[in-house]
Write a protein that holds these residues in place. Sequence first.
Motif, PDB file in Angstrom:
ATOM      1  N   ALA A 111       0.833  -1.214   0.000  1.00  0.00           N
ATOM      2  CA  ALA A 111       0.000   0.000   0.000  1.00  0.00           C
ATOM      3  C   ALA A 111       0.864   1.259   0.000  1.00  0.00           C
ATOM      4  O   ALA A 111       0.574   2.222  -0.723  1.00  0.00           O
ATOM      5  N   TYR A 139       1.077   4.117  -2.919  1.00  0.00           N
ATOM      6  CA  TYR A 139       0.810   5.510  -2.559  1.00  0.00           C
ATOM      7  C   TYR A 139       1.919   6.418  -3.082  1.00  0.00           C
ATOM      8  O   TYR A 139       1.639   7.455  -3.715  1.00  0.00           O
ATOM      9  N   VAL A 163      -2.276   1.767   6.786  1.00  0.00           N
ATOM     10  CA  VAL A 163      -2.976   1.492   5.525  1.00  0.00           C
ATOM     11  C   VAL A 163      -4.219   2.368   5.381  1.00  0.00           C
ATOM     12  O   VAL A 163      -4.556   2.798   4.264  1.00  0.00           O
ATOM     13  N   TYR A 200      -4.615   4.913   2.239  1.00  0.00           N
ATOM     14  CA  TYR A 200      -5.716   4.870   1.284  1.00  0.00           C
ATOM     15  C   TYR A 200      -6.480   6.199   1.271  1.00  0.00           C
ATOM     16  O   TYR A 200      -6.954   6.636   0.218  1.00  0.00           O
ATOM     17  N   VAL A 208      -5.554  -1.393  -4.249  1.00  0.00           N
ATOM     18  CA  VAL A 208      -5.134  -1.141  -2.865  1.00  0.00           C
ATOM     19  C   VAL A 208      -6.349  -1.078  -1.946  1.00  0.00           C
ATOM     20  O   VAL A 208      -6.325  -1.605  -0.833  1.00  0.00           O
ATOM     21  N   ILE A 255      -6.819  -3.632   1.125  1.00  0.00           N
ATOM     22  CA  ILE A 255      -6.940  -3.136   2.492  1.00  0.00           C
ATOM     23  C   ILE A 255      -8.278  -3.536   3.097  1.00  0.00           C
ATOM     24  O   ILE A 255      -8.353  -3.953   4.267  1.00  0.00           O
TER      25      ILE A 255
END
Length: 343
Positions: free
Chosen positions: A123, A127, A202, A206, A273, A277
Amino acid sequence: MTFPNLTVSANYSSGEENIYRPFSVFSVLILTLLAMLVIATFVWNVLVLVTILRVRTFHRVPHNLVASMAISDVMVAGLVMPLSLVHELNGRQWKLGRILCHVWISFDVLCCTASIWNVTAIALDRYWSITRHLEYTLKTRKRISNIMILLTWVLSAVISLSPLFGWGETYSEERKECQVSQEPSYTIFSTFGAFYLPLCVVLFVYWKIYKAAKFRIGSRKTNTITPMAEVVEVKEASHQPQMVFTVRHATVTFQTEGDTWREQKEKKAALMVGILIGVFVLCWIPFFITELINPLCSCDIPPIWKSIFLWLGYSNSFFNPLIYTAFNKNYNNAFRNLFSRQR
């Protein structure tokens, strides 16, 4: 991942039918499904590892992070889940001795923690690649991904091996119990280090990915260049006929129809992602909530629910490669080529 008070007597309430009594239809069905989950998790993650090893283009980031995740999930399926299944078959009593108990618990905590932190690393990599694609070069990405893999396994080893150096007891011969240290301080340390800290990371990642994607879509504009009409007159001598040249510039418009290639790629990465997650949270949060609350309030959670939450967490090792490869056409093509060669 097993934590305090997981192992209890199979007859957890007087007068209630034991759902795990030998040879009952329901118990056979449940244990068969669990065995299928173990096999499917092992095979799927081995397939991902074989693909990464055989395909040369996968010998780089972010596939090294995927390989690390697959290794942890293979270890969960090959070393942890089978002994957990034996534990269930024995009515949640441990009959394999102290040494194997220590080995099982250590690998349980090590592999599950590593699997969770590998999801976090993927993740973070996504990002940075979306929000900082100019600074996050291939060289930088490789260095950071290797550091994240190293930290993942070091932290997992510290959490899993701490009870072996006196931080609580994992085995009780009298009660035939094999479980992670019941020491409250270790429970808080292990649950926060293995789940709550990566959960915060995470969720923050996100949220940032979502904001970045929303900002890019909102800031996309139609680029239009419209020069003004211009007239150029060229005159000869006053007594000669007048010659006039007129040039008018047309309007030039650059308009993006739909999403650009980069925007489509970022949307797909953000969706992957998000699903990764989401499944991670749904699989592990029931288990870790109960394991954190249980030693603090001395709550009596029914053993059947502990087993359900435990195996729900294990199932995350099955979903991880399934989700990641489903959103990557390169893996799908590599799988087809691998199977076509075998024929």
